[in-house]
Design a protein around this motif. Structure first.
Motif, short mmCIF file in Angstrom:
data_model
loop_
_atom_site.label_atom_id
_atom_site.label_comp_id
_atom_site.label_asym_id
_atom_site.label_seq_id
_atom_site.Cartn_x
_atom_site.Cartn_y
_atom_site.Cartn_z
N PRO A 148 24.17 70.12 -4.08
CA PRO A 148 23.95 70.37 -2.64
C PRO A 148 25.22 70.88 -1.94
CG PRO A 148 22.94 68.30 -3.27
CD PRO A 148 23.72 68.77 -4.46
N ALA A 149 26.39 70.36 -2.32
CA ALA A 149 27.66 70.83 -1.73
C ALA A 149 27.93 72.28 -2.13
CB ALA A 149 28.82 69.94 -2.20
N GLU A 150 27.62 72.63 -3.38
CA GLU A 150 27.76 74.01 -3.87
C GLU A 150 26.93 74.98 -3.02
OE1 GLU A 150 27.82 77.51 -6.28
OE2 GLU A 150 29.12 75.78 -6.57
N VAL A 151 25.68 74.58 -2.74
CA VAL A 151 24.77 75.44 -1.95
C VAL A 151 25.27 75.54 -0.51
CG1 VAL A 151 22.40 75.65 -1.06
CG2 VAL A 151 22.79 74.93 -3.43
N TYR A 152 25.75 74.44 0.04
CA TYR A 152 26.27 74.43 1.41
C TYR A 152 27.44 75.39 1.56
CZ TYR A 152 28.04 72.50 5.82
OH TYR A 152 28.46 72.34 7.12
N ALA A 167 18.26 70.49 -1.03
CA ALA A 167 19.06 69.52 -0.27
C ALA A 167 20.25 70.22 0.39
CB ALA A 167 19.54 68.40 -1.18
N GLY A 168 20.88 71.15 -0.34
CA GLY A 168 22.01 71.90 0.22
C GLY A 168 21.60 72.73 1.42
N LEU A 169 20.41 73.34 1.34
CA LEU A 169 19.90 74.15 2.47
C LEU A 169 19.62 73.26 3.69
CD1 LEU A 169 17.40 76.50 0.55
CD2 LEU A 169 19.75 77.00 1.24
N ILE A 170 19.05 72.08 3.42
CA ILE A 170 18.75 71.16 4.53
C ILE A 170 20.03 70.65 5.20
CG2 ILE A 170 17.90 68.84 5.06
CD1 ILE A 170 15.57 69.29 3.40
N ILE A 171 21.05 70.37 4.38
CA ILE A 171 22.32 69.88 4.95
C ILE A 171 22.86 70.91 5.94
CG2 ILE A 171 24.74 69.31 4.46
CD1 ILE A 171 23.71 68.22 1.71
N PHE A 172 22.84 72.19 5.53
CA PHE A 172 23.35 73.22 6.44
C PHE A 172 22.49 73.33 7.69
CE2 PHE A 172 23.38 77.50 8.21
CZ PHE A 172 24.71 77.54 8.62
N ALA A 173 21.16 73.33 7.51
CA ALA A 173 20.27 73.47 8.66
C ALA A 173 20.43 72.29 9.63
CB ALA A 173 18.82 73.56 8.18
N THR A 174 20.71 71.10 9.09
CA THR A 174 20.87 69.90 9.93
C THR A 174 22.18 69.96 10.73
OG1 THR A 174 19.64 68.61 8.31
CG2 THR A 174 20.98 67.36 9.88
N TYR A 175 23.26 70.37 10.06
CA TYR A 175 24.57 70.38 10.72
C TYR A 175 25.00 71.80 11.10
CZ TYR A 175 24.48 65.71 8.78
OH TYR A 175 24.10 64.42 8.47
N LEU A 176 24.01 72.63 11.44
CA LEU A 176 24.24 74.05 11.74
C LEU A 176 25.38 74.26 12.74
CD1 LEU A 176 23.33 77.08 11.71
CD2 LEU A 176 21.79 76.49 13.57
N ASN A 177 25.37 73.51 13.82
CA ASN A 177 26.33 73.75 14.91
C ASN A 177 27.53 72.82 14.92
OD1 ASN A 177 24.84 75.90 15.99
ND2 ASN A 177 23.39 74.43 16.87
N CYS A 178 27.61 71.96 13.88
CA CYS A 178 28.76 71.05 13.83
C CYS A 178 29.07 70.69 12.38
CB CYS A 178 28.47 69.78 14.66
SG CYS A 178 29.96 68.79 14.89
N ASP A 179 29.87 71.55 11.75
CA ASP A 179 30.18 71.38 10.32
C ASP A 179 30.95 70.08 10.07
OD1 ASP A 179 30.82 71.84 7.63
OD2 ASP A 179 32.74 72.72 8.22
N PRO A 180 30.38 69.16 9.26
CA PRO A 180 31.02 67.85 9.05
C PRO A 180 32.36 67.94 8.31
CG PRO A 180 28.72 67.85 8.30
CD PRO A 180 29.09 69.27 8.54
N VAL A 181 32.56 69.01 7.53
CA VAL A 181 33.81 69.11 6.75
C VAL A 181 34.97 69.53 7.65
CG1 VAL A 181 34.93 70.16 4.75
CG2 VAL A 181 32.46 69.74 4.71
N THR A 182 34.76 70.60 8.44
CA THR A 182 35.81 71.09 9.34
C THR A 182 36.20 70.01 10.35
OG1 THR A 182 34.75 73.23 9.19
CG2 THR A 182 36.40 73.00 10.89
N THR A 183 35.21 69.26 10.81
CA THR A 183 35.46 68.27 11.87
C THR A 183 35.89 66.91 11.32
OG1 THR A 183 33.11 67.73 11.81
CG2 THR A 183 33.81 69.33 13.45
N ASN A 184 36.06 66.86 9.98
CA ASN A 184 36.51 65.62 9.32
C ASN A 184 35.56 64.44 9.48
OD1 ASN A 184 38.74 66.65 8.13
ND2 ASN A 184 40.15 66.13 9.80
N ILE A 185 34.29 64.74 9.73
CA ILE A 185 33.29 63.65 9.70
C ILE A 185 33.20 63.13 8.27
CG2 ILE A 185 30.83 63.09 9.98
CD1 ILE A 185 30.78 65.24 12.22
N VAL A 186 33.30 64.07 7.32
CA VAL A 186 33.43 63.67 5.90
C VAL A 186 34.76 64.22 5.39
CG1 VAL A 186 30.96 63.58 5.44
CG2 VAL A 186 32.19 65.71 5.04
N SER A 187 35.33 63.56 4.39
CA SER A 187 36.64 64.01 3.89
C SER A 187 36.51 64.93 2.68
CB SER A 187 37.51 62.80 3.52
OG SER A 187 36.82 62.00 2.59
#
Length: 582
Positions: free
Chosen positions: A69-73, A291-311
């Motif tokens: 899923p991370a690869e697809v994201y 799952a990778g496609l859904i992750i992007f569609a869910t966090y479309l306007n707020c990327d969790p990686v850039t914003t450090n929501i996830v490390s």
């Protein structure tokens, strides 16, 4: 990170671990294996479904579960198109490699190398397999522990300790049958948890159409890239060609897979299990891709990686789970059970196969007169010691870049040369022991140079791959981080990096295999080719076997008698018999 788990989540998770322990106790104390062979490869009366499902869940490790899923994201769905090579792999595996191992029914795959070539090659094969597994197992444990640490608040060392402890227990006690039946249970946790997340997350963002629309708009959902390029990260031609080599090795030749096939009574059942393995694997990889496609569609306007929501990117799927399933008590626990099931199945299969390799290839050649009790003790000690070693190494694994890519790259150091050596034996009857040994060794050195060179270039940023865009304009908090993930990759010149380091990781296994085969044949030529009639037909692929027998009347009689005596009903034996009657 804070603890986002509730009591029902922990209950579901603990139930999964307890059932695994009970399966180990059942096969360790009630259905006790009569001897070491039964402990390691079953009593050849396993049925197709548990074996096929066990093949899939041992293949789909937590690295795939979280990494794909991370690869697809990050890169889009290009990797999914590797599934198009399954049809080639099915025929190649079933008609070239599988018949040889099913006829010989070996406890250790590497015994083949001694029978076909010599002892030194068997030692080399065993060493390469042990090397590959010891590199891989810490990743299998550490990756999910790190990802789940973020969403559960449970420390990574506690998660790794739990997984290793439970796994060592049931693998030690119950052997291959405990491994296969726990895999069967774990498959349920993996699939049900993934489906629950996908359905609920799709519903949350407004349906399947929204998922497709958002991913098409940012180029994540795209047609296969058919460019003929050796250096582009993923293209369809390199995935079909390179992926076929990787999957033949991972799906059949790997000790942990071969042990499952020979637990089946007949070659036809093994072939069916292999086709089912390919089918189920494709379905599961499809789910991980979606799952990778859904992750992007869910966090479309707020990327969790850039914003450090996830490390780390591998925490994206656990984040989606917690966000999507917070209203369902126990659902996040089911997902945790699913991810750790993927780890458990991979670890238990590898521990069991390493026990077989150590006993057959390391201990038996040195200690000739081992009693059944000593053999039982050795395999259980090996499972325990490698389990503890994995636990120790897992704590030293640091952030190592894109996990999926790293796994393929590191694995290819040994898998390419190993596949090359087996292929020399199975398809080229004139290849000799010297050719295979020196080619295998050279292949290992050659691939180590390429893989570690390329990984160092990636780590230093001298090789970069274009990533898909991410956005942070919809975040409900201030962002202080710079958006480095969307950095242009046009600001560096990749041609300054040595060409061999730039070759896509998808081709590593293929390069190692082809290098080993060509060099092996050259060395065999200069040191004196084998006479074809001196090679036992059972060591050759069926299509080579028939030619070998037809060229040698004495071999034909012996082979037909041997097949008659051992009830191995091979199609060519019947055909040859009919020809002789005519």
């Amino acid at each position: 990170s804070k603890n986002l788990f509730t009591l029902p989540d922990y209950v579901v998770f603990i139930i999964m671990l307890l059932v695994c322990i009970l399966i180990g106790i059942y096969f360790g104390f009630y259905k006790v294996p009569k001897n070491v062979r039964e402990y390691l490869i079953g009593d050849e009366n396993m049925t197709i479904w548990p074996v096929a499902i066990s093949l899939v869940v041992s293949y789909i490790s937590a690295i795939t579960f979280l990494g794909l899923p991370a690869e697809v994201y990050v890169f889009g769905i290009q990797y999914f198109y590797i599934e198009l090579n399954d049809i080639f792999v099915g025929f190649i595996g079933n008609y070239i490699y599988l018949p040889v191992f099913m006829d010989l029914k070996l406890t250790s795959t590497y015994e083949y190398l001694e029978r076909r070539f010599d002892k030194s090659l068997r030692r080399l094969g065993s060493f390469l397999y042990i090397f590959d597994q010891i590199l891989w197992l810490p990743l299998v444990i550490y990756v999910p522990a790190l990802a789940l640490n973020h969403v559960t608040g449970i420390k990574t060392n506690i998660i790794t300790l739990l997984v290793c402890g439970v796994c060592i227990f049931y693998t030690c006690l119950g052997g291959i049958r405990a491994v296969i039946w726990t895999d069967f249970l774990q498959a349920f946790f993996m699939i049900s948890s993934m489906l629950l997340v996908l359905v609920k997350a799709t519903w949350n963002i407004g349906g399947f159409g929204t998922v497709i629309e958002r991913n098409v708009a940012t180029g994540r959902l795209h047609f296969p890239d058919i460019e003929l390029s050796l250096t582009k990260r993923l293209t369809l031609p390199t995935m079909i060609f390179g992926g076929t080599f990787s999957l033949v090795n991972d799906g059949i030749l790997k000790q942990s897979r071969t042990q499952r096939y020979v637990a089946l009574p007949t070659i036809n059942e093994a072939k069916t299990a292999f086709w089912l393995f390919l089918l189920f694997k494709a379905i599961f990889i499809g789910l991980c891709t979606y799952a990778g496609l859904i992750i992007f569609a869910t966090y479309l306007n707020c990327d969790p990686v850039t914003t450090n929501i996830v490390s780390a990117k591998d925490q994206l799927l656990p984040l989606l789970v917690v966000d999507s399933l917070k209203d369902f008590p126990g659902a996040s626990g089911l997902f945790l059970a699913g991810v750790l099931s993927a780890s458990l199945s991979s670890l238990s299969g590898s521990l069991n196969s390493l026990a077989a390799v150590f006993l057959e290839d390391c201990f038996k050649p040195i200690f000739k007169q081992l009693t059944p009790k000593q053999e039982q003790a050795i395999v259980k000690i090996v499972v325990f010691v490698i389990g503890i070693l994995t636990l120790g190494l897992a704590s030293t694994v640091a952030k190592l870049g894109q996990i999926l890519q790293l796994r393929v790259a590191l694995g290819s150091v040994s898998t390419g040369p190993l596949l090359g050596v087996f292929t020399l034996g199975i398809i080229f009857p004139w290849a000799n022991a010297k050719g295979a040994f020196y080619a295998g060794l050279s292949g290992l050195l050659f691939m180590s140079w390429i893989c570690f060179g390329a990984q160092s270039m990636l780590a230093s940023g001298r090789i970069r791959y274009p990533v898909k865009p991410v956005f942070t304009d919809g975040c409900s908090f201030n962002i202080t981080e710079t958006l480095s993930t969307t950095q242009s990759i046009n600001d560096y010149d990749e041609t300054k990096v040595f060409f061999m380091y730039r070759i896509t990781f998808m081709l590593y296994t293929a390069i190692g295999t082809i290098f080993t085969i060509i060099l092996g044949l050259i060395i065999s030529y200069f040191t004196g080719f084998n006479k074809i009639e001196n090679v036992d037909p059972l060591y050759l692929a069926p299509f080579v076997r028939s030619k070998n027998i037809q060229n040698n009347p004495t071999e034909k009689k012996r082979y037909l008698k041997q097949n008659d005596d051992s009830n191995v009903r091979l199609e060519e034996a019947v055909e040859l018999l009919n020809k002789r009657k005519d």
